[in-house]
Design an enzyme around this catalytic site. Sequence first.
Site, PDB file in Angstrom:
ATOM      1  N   HIS A 163      46.225  27.440  26.542  1.00  0.00           N
ATOM      2  CA  HIS A 163      46.318  28.835  26.974  1.00  0.00           C
ATOM      3  C   HIS A 163      45.095  29.242  27.796  1.00  0.00           C
ATOM      4  CE1 HIS A 163      48.662  32.498  26.715  1.00  0.00           C
ATOM      5  NE2 HIS A 163      47.531  33.169  26.652  1.00  0.00           N
ATOM      6  N   ARG A 185      45.572  28.623  31.303  1.00  0.00           N
ATOM      7  CA  ARG A 185      46.307  29.757  31.889  1.00  0.00           C
ATOM      8  C   ARG A 185      45.341  30.869  32.274  1.00  0.00           C
ATOM      9  NH1 ARG A 185      51.591  32.431  31.624  1.00  0.00           N
ATOM     10  NH2 ARG A 185      51.438  34.398  30.502  1.00  0.00           N
TER      11      ARG A 185
END
Length: 305
Positions: free
Chosen positions: A251, A254
């Site tokens: 994540h 991201r």
Amino acid sequence: MNLPDSVPYLDQFCDHLAHERRLSEYTVRNYRAAVVNFVSELIAVGKWKGDFASVSAIQVRSFLIEAGRSKARRTLHNQVSGLRAFYLYLRKQGLVENNPFTGLTLPKLDKPLPKFLTESQMRALLNAPILLWKDGKLGEFEAFRDSLILELLYGGGLRVSELCGLNHGQIDLGQGVARVHGKGRKQRLCPLGPVAVQCLKFFVQRFELEAALNAPVVCKRSGQRMEPRQVQKLLKTHLAAAELPLDMTPHKLRHSFATHLLDEGADLRAVQELLGHANLSTTQIYTHVSIARLKEAHKQAHPRA
């Protein structure tokens, strides 16, 4: 903890979350755990009467005070979100008249800036799988598969669950875009970038992989679909090889994707659409990252800082 034998309406609630609201398996699991934990605590203090209509606002406040002593604030917020959703479901079904979780004041959450890799750190990470293969520390299949995984996570800004669920039929190689199923099963188009597309083409051709419409894009040698935990584990290997912080997660790649886009002048609403955020406020956290970096650079370099 005193675990209840059964919780009324919980299975129906979870079916509603999964099939009508189309929430992720992870969210359904957490909401179920929140309800079970709440009932268990009521049983422990002798306040559970076998139904939710009898639960009072005073009992809820007592529960939150006790939970606040042992749980992190974010955990507490997440549990209350699950319980509010549960009571909202019960009200819509006509099973309770009031939602005792409505109007509660919860401790404010800290809003730390998201962690991310710099562009040079990201390049080092992307190069790590092939370097490990050349050093004889990683198999050829794993090296090129892991390169593809990193390129897709960073190039497309995908969530790890979106990556693992991605099928060949969702990718238009000519256009270089993927049709991704995100949170709430919402679909969005993600440009992947030419490097990621080339990695995918090479990976399929080099190892003669099945590229049927429903075949997974990232897979094991057996052709089976990769699981998110397996992606998280291999990321640690490549972070260590690149001498990067081991607390980085898929994540946070991201986060890196979004931060680098904004640093290069991308429109905030375009980044919101690329990430699949429902609210612009969720995306705005990345502008704070860029501003913080600018302020730090000013502080270190300007004579009047």
